[in-house]
Design a protein around this motif. Sequence first.
Motif, PDB file in Angstrom:
ATOM      1  N   ASN A 145     -29.116  16.053   6.090  1.00  0.00           N
ATOM      2  CA  ASN A 145     -29.411  15.336   4.852  1.00  0.00           C
ATOM      3  C   ASN A 145     -30.212  14.063   5.104  1.00  0.00           C
ATOM      4  O   ASN A 145     -31.137  13.741   4.361  1.00  0.00           O
ATOM      5  CB  ASN A 145     -28.111  14.991   4.116  1.00  0.00           C
ATOM      6  CG  ASN A 145     -27.525  16.199   3.437  1.00  0.00           C
ATOM      7  OD1 ASN A 145     -28.240  17.017   2.874  1.00  0.00           O
ATOM      8  ND2 ASN A 145     -26.204  16.345   3.516  1.00  0.00           N
TER       9      ASN A 145
ATOM     10  N   LYS B 278     -28.812  19.710   1.917  1.00  0.00           N
ATOM     11  CA  LYS B 278     -27.679  20.620   1.757  1.00  0.00           C
ATOM     12  C   LYS B 278     -27.319  20.747   0.286  1.00  0.00           C
ATOM     13  O   LYS B 278     -27.454  19.813  -0.494  1.00  0.00           O
ATOM     14  CB  LYS B 278     -26.473  20.102   2.540  1.00  0.00           C
ATOM     15  CG  LYS B 278     -26.656  20.128   4.045  1.00  0.00           C
ATOM     16  CD  LYS B 278     -25.405  19.604   4.735  1.00  0.00           C
ATOM     17  CE  LYS B 278     -25.568  19.590   6.243  1.00  0.00           C
ATOM     18  NZ  LYS B 278     -24.374  19.035   6.924  1.00  0.00           N
ATOM     19  N   ARG B 279     -26.794  21.911  -0.071  1.00  0.00           N
ATOM     20  CA  ARG B 279     -26.454  22.160  -1.459  1.00  0.00           C
ATOM     21  C   ARG B 279     -25.372  21.223  -1.954  1.00  0.00           C
ATOM     22  O   ARG B 279     -25.347  20.821  -3.111  1.00  0.00           O
ATOM     23  CB  ARG B 279     -25.996  23.613  -1.624  1.00  0.00           C
ATOM     24  CG  ARG B 279     -25.831  24.062  -3.074  1.00  0.00           C
ATOM     25  CD  ARG B 279     -25.537  25.542  -3.146  1.00  0.00           C
ATOM     26  NE  ARG B 279     -26.627  26.330  -2.585  1.00  0.00           N
ATOM     27  CZ  ARG B 279     -27.722  26.674  -3.272  1.00  0.00           C
ATOM     28  NH1 ARG B 279     -27.876  26.270  -4.523  1.00  0.00           N
ATOM     29  NH2 ARG B 279     -28.653  27.399  -2.715  1.00  0.00           N
ATOM     30  N   ARG B 280     -24.449  20.837  -1.074  1.00  0.00           N
ATOM     31  CA  ARG B 280     -23.326  19.979  -1.465  1.00  0.00           C
ATOM     32  C   ARG B 280     -23.558  18.535  -1.084  1.00  0.00           C
ATOM     33  O   ARG B 280     -22.632  17.755  -1.009  1.00  0.00           O
ATOM     34  CB  ARG B 280     -22.043  20.473  -0.790  1.00  0.00           C
ATOM     35  CG  ARG B 280     -21.628  21.879  -1.204  1.00  0.00           C
ATOM     36  CD  ARG B 280     -21.100  21.900  -2.610  1.00  0.00           C
ATOM     37  NE  ARG B 280     -20.659  23.240  -3.019  1.00  0.00           N
ATOM     38  CZ  ARG B 280     -20.163  23.520  -4.207  1.00  0.00           C
ATOM     39  NH1 ARG B 280     -20.047  22.559  -5.109  1.00  0.00           N
ATOM     40  NH2 ARG B 280     -19.793  24.745  -4.514  1.00  0.00           N
TER      41      ARG B 280
ATOM     42  N   LYS C  66     -30.596  17.449  -3.532  1.00  0.00           N
ATOM     43  CA  LYS C  66     -31.255  18.749  -3.337  1.00  0.00           C
ATOM     44  C   LYS C  66     -32.004  19.189  -4.582  1.00  0.00           C
ATOM     45  O   LYS C  66     -32.998  19.928  -4.493  1.00  0.00           O
ATOM     46  CB  LYS C  66     -30.224  19.816  -2.945  1.00  0.00           C
ATOM     47  CG  LYS C  66     -30.856  21.155  -2.567  1.00  0.00           C
ATOM     48  CD  LYS C  66     -29.834  22.120  -2.030  1.00  0.00           C
ATOM     49  CE  LYS C  66     -30.482  23.445  -1.642  1.00  0.00           C
ATOM     50  NZ  LYS C  66     -31.388  23.308  -0.494  1.00  0.00           N
ATOM     51  N   ILE C  67     -31.563  18.736  -5.749  1.00  0.00           N
ATOM     52  CA  ILE C  67     -32.263  19.037  -6.995  1.00  0.00           C
ATOM     53  C   ILE C  67     -33.210  17.902  -7.366  1.00  0.00           C
ATOM     54  O   ILE C  67     -34.375  18.125  -7.711  1.00  0.00           O
ATOM     55  CB  ILE C  67     -31.257  19.269  -8.144  1.00  0.00           C
ATOM     56  CG1 ILE C  67     -30.338  20.444  -7.802  1.00  0.00           C
ATOM     57  CG2 ILE C  67     -31.999  19.515  -9.454  1.00  0.00           C
ATOM     58  CD1 ILE C  67     -31.044  21.772  -7.671  1.00  0.00           C
TER      59      ILE C  67
END
Length: 516
Positions: A289, A492-494, A355-356
């Motif tokens: 990240n 990372k998604r989280r 990530k978004i």
Amino acid sequence: MSFMSSNTSAPATAPSVASGAASGAPDHSSRRWWTLSVVALAQLMVVLDSTVVNIALPAAQADLGFSDADRQWVITAYSLAFGSLLLLGGRLSDLMGRKRTFIIGLIGFAVASALGGAADTFGLLVGARALQGAFGALLAPTALAVLTTTFTIPKERARAFGVFGAIAGAGGAVGLLLGGVLTENFNWRWNLYINVFIAIIAVIGAMIFVVNAKRVGPRPKLDVPGTILVSAALFSLVYGFSNAESDGWDSPLTWGYLAASAILLVVFVLWQMRAKHPLLPLSIVLDRNRGAAYSSVLIAGAGMFGIFLFVTYYLQASLGYSPIQTGLSFLPMIAMLVLAAQLSTNIFVPRFGPKIMVPFGMALGAIGMVYLTHLGLDSTYAADVLPPLLILGFAMGSIMPASMQTATLGVDREFAGVASAMVNTSQQVGGSIGTALLNTLAATAAADYLAAHLPTTASVAAEAAVHSYAVAYWWGAGFFAFGAILSALLFKRRAHSALSSNHTPVATDAEPVLAH
């Protein structure tokens, strides 16, 4: 390396703070926002100085009588010192204490600015600019480290980084406006003198509101070989790109410095793997990240250069705007950036994560750049310039706060300064790359256009300039598009869970007891 430190835990931290309050220790929560004001003021001074002097350069040249070939050194001297010493400055803040380092950086920057403003020779002006860069390299990462270690409650941290990220993104435009006002109404020297007044206010605020953490454990040592290697590598990198801007990509000196930079960086990495007291532990940058955040800041820095440089050229040379009118033209972009930064850090990042939000901002940046390619000699501000500036402002407000917050999240307090310096280094290297590449591409496009439209008249020359700007915007759009893809893949998604958690990130909150 995870976001949470393996040496401490959240439950262990909370009682320390609580007991401090219970025992009658001063409550520092009420002064956190004043600390943010001081840090933001220092950051604004450093960021706007990169553009405020650009506006004053023609007047300074006429006053001191230096040549066009020498003019670039007023800018390059600052960027070389700043870029090459950033990691050292960040590490010194870890070793010396952030309050002390912050105040030293402010005073040194003010003294260097006063010397530059009073300069009666070209050599003294360049020397003062280099000194500014050196103290800026001490000040910028320390300011971010102070912010990182002061705001540890996730919601407050988000608001603070929203403000800081907005300043980091908008400071260049503020510099253009301020430079125009000072140059037109006073003289070029006030573009440097203004820093003295800002620094005085910031020093007073720092002495009152910034707090020092009690050191835990033995005093760490400075990695001298690592410092020399990385400073030389960054110097070579920035100088190589600066030389490419002035002498072109076919210059042996350009490629010599860039090759030297690559070799020195490899040696630096190898040394960090075995150093007992590494300057920059590789776990900081190898975290997925944080690596994504650093790369996003670098790419955004490279893309943003096209906005300030070529839109400024376009407004002044093609549309005939004055320096003040040019600066005012960027104000709506600044307002949109500030709005987007607050919405992003308080609503969107906690909900969607970097990530978004970072790829979304990058995609908006690409759209804004493509919009700028349609500018012509008959374009108007309201219909043609303002919309893409607003889009780009929202883009940067989505990219910078989320990236900067993620880049420093979860770093051990012992290395908060050098981790913060990596943010500034990424932005500086991105700006150097953008400067060299976009300037070269634009100059080549203008030359090709003129060669294809002989004979050269004033109207053809004006059209060639606009065409060259459009080529730079297309490449800037490419930078942002690449950044959108890269950040979407790397984050990372989280990643946002640590940003929106109700618990304090422990590695950042590793200094529960604060003292003057």
